[in-house]
Design an enzyme around this catalytic site. Structure first.
Site, PDB file in Angstrom:
ATOM      1  N   ARG A  65     -84.982  48.992  62.686  1.00 21.82           N
ATOM      2  CA  ARG A  65     -85.915  47.718  62.577  1.00 21.82           C
ATOM      3  C   ARG A  65     -85.299  46.739  63.705  1.00 21.82           C
ATOM      4  O   ARG A  65     -85.972  46.143  64.334  1.00 21.82           O
ATOM      5  CB  ARG A  65     -85.814  46.928  61.212  1.00 21.82           C
ATOM      6  N   ASP A  70     -85.452  43.844  68.612  1.00 23.94           N
ATOM      7  CA  ASP A  70     -85.024  43.428  69.872  1.00 23.94           C
ATOM      8  C   ASP A  70     -85.827  43.726  71.292  1.00 23.94           C
ATOM      9  O   ASP A  70     -85.954  42.742  71.834  1.00 23.94           O
ATOM     10  CB  ASP A  70     -83.529  44.080  70.306  1.00 23.94           C
ATOM     11  N   ASP A  77     -82.451  44.200  75.208  1.00 16.22           N
ATOM     12  CA  ASP A  77     -81.453  43.454  75.849  1.00 16.22           C
ATOM     13  C   ASP A  77     -80.255  42.795  74.722  1.00 16.22           C
ATOM     14  O   ASP A  77     -79.538  41.986  75.335  1.00 16.22           O
ATOM     15  CB  ASP A  77     -81.819  42.440  76.822  1.00 16.22           C
ATOM     16  N   ASN A  97     -87.235  36.845  61.826  1.00 17.31           N
ATOM     17  CA  ASN A  97     -86.184  37.827  61.808  1.00 17.31           C
ATOM     18  C   ASN A  97     -85.277  37.616  60.597  1.00 17.31           C
ATOM     19  O   ASN A  97     -84.141  38.427  60.633  1.00 17.31           O
ATOM     20  CB  ASN A  97     -85.478  37.468  63.229  1.00 17.31           C
ATOM     21  N   HIS A 199     -91.456  53.269  59.078  1.00 18.60           N
ATOM     22  CA  HIS A 199     -91.245  52.575  58.031  1.00 18.60           C
ATOM     23  C   HIS A 199     -91.188  53.823  57.058  1.00 18.60           C
ATOM     24  O   HIS A 199     -91.559  53.675  55.767  1.00 18.60           O
ATOM     25  CB  HIS A 199     -92.668  52.032  57.764  1.00 18.60           C
ATOM     26  N   THR A 200     -90.913  55.131  57.295  1.00 19.75           N
ATOM     27  CA  THR A 200     -90.473  56.093  56.508  1.00 19.75           C
ATOM     28  C   THR A 200     -88.978  55.796  55.916  1.00 19.75           C
ATOM     29  O   THR A 200     -88.612  56.561  54.963  1.00 19.75           O
ATOM     30  CB  THR A 200     -90.479  57.546  57.103  1.00 19.75           C
TER      31      THR A 200
END
Length: 328
Positions: A65, A70, A77, A97, A199-200
């Site tokens: 994630r 990012d 970066d 975040n 999302h597994t």
């Protein structure tokens, strides 16, 4: 930890143009980028990541994630790792975040420390590249595909919370909204569906899907039994820190169970389940639910494309941070 590490090699075309202002670029990235300055970097990172995952499997979903968050904001970066300081509020403190698990950041920071502990490698390898390698490694450790990664990114010179606005897909997005946001990063709808399968693994806080399980109006695309389980785990007034596994069937394995779950109405987010409920994306879901090898090939291709988003390779655009969390 799943069925062990499987190696996948996917041949991907490399564009001939320089990065310039385009969103995605592979021209100046290469697999052997550190061969002369830190030839064992991938082994060093893998060993550090393995140790972290042995400490806590939360690091798997957290690192994957972190990589996505990012790359979708100012490119791949490592700007999401930077901490706020002085008058600057960094990316990681944007509301979108705040739910990034600390174990993802710690995975990268510990891998960076391991790399820099080797004299030949000290301050030679970017945090951005370490995040790319670490993401590949946690996926493999969870039983997913291992694959060659392109390297040569520099770390970003800025990190601002304001730059996050509108860049990350909320869990309420429909297919058109998802496709449009990914297209803005030169990623196809197929890439988007493949990357959604991250999302597994991982967790989600109750508030991110609460609107789908309201007793008076359960989302009709959700399996009734699954909705009941979620209601029991996330009752009204639940502690906002409570988080549930994104994949209720094989939560610690990186596999194609995500797509099987969608077929059964067991996608946790609207943005997950819509991939099956929308006729345009359902054939891809069905295909990958039935064939894990085809899914893995598509996933590796999508991860490689994601790793090219907004890459900085010119010294005027970036540097190699000594501390991943500090811009200087």
């Amino acid at each position: 930890m799943g069925a062990g590490i499987r190696i996948l090699v996917v041949m991907l075309a490399v564009t001939a143009a320089g990065c310039g202002v385009v969103t995605r670029c592979a021209a100046q990235l290469r697999q052997d980028y550190y061969a002369s300055v830190c030839p064992d970097v991938e082994t060093i990172v893998r060993d550090a990541v393995t140790k972290k995952v042995q400490e806590t499997t939360v690091a798997v979903g957290a690192t994957v994630r972190l990589f996505f968050h990012d790359c979708f904001v100012e490119g791949c970066d490592a700007s999401v790792i930077v901490v706020s300081s002085g008058n600057n509020t960094a990316e990681k403190d944007h509301p979108n975040n705040l739910s990034l698990a600390g174990d993802g950041f710690d995975t990268v920071i510990k891998a960076k420390a391991a790399v820099d502990a080797v004299p030949q490698c000290t301050n030679q390898v970017s945090c951005a590249d370490i995040l790319v390698m670490a993401t590949r490694d946690v996926i493999a450790l969870a039983g997913g595909p291992s694959y060659a990664v392109e390297l040569g990114r520099l770390d970003g010179l800025s990190s601002t919370a304001s730059s996050v606005d509108g860049k990350l897909p909320p869990p309420s997005f429909n297919l058109d909204q998802l496709t449009s946001l990914f297209a803005a990063n030169n990623l196809s709808q197929t890439d988007m569906i493949a990357l959604s399968a991250a999302h597994t693994v991982g967790f989600a806080h109750c508030g991110t899907f609460a609107s789908r399980i309201q007793p008076a109006a359960v989302d009709p695309t959700m399996d009734a039994g699954y909705a009941s389980q979620l209601q029991a785990a996330c009752p009204a007034g639940v502690d906002p820190n409570i988080a549930l596994e994104l994949d209720p069937v094989t939560p610690r394995a990186f596999d194609n169970q995500y797509f099987v779950n969608l077929q059964k109405g067991m996608g946790l987010f609207t943005s997950d389940q819509v991939l099956y409920s929308d006729d345009r994306s359902r054939p891809t879901v069905d295909a990958w639910a039935a064939n894990s090898s085809d899914f893995e090939l598509a996933f590796v291709a999508a991860m490689t494309n994601l790793g090219r988003v907004g890459v900085k390779t010119d010294p005027s655009q970036g540097n190699i941070r000594r501390d991943c969390a500090m811009l200087i």
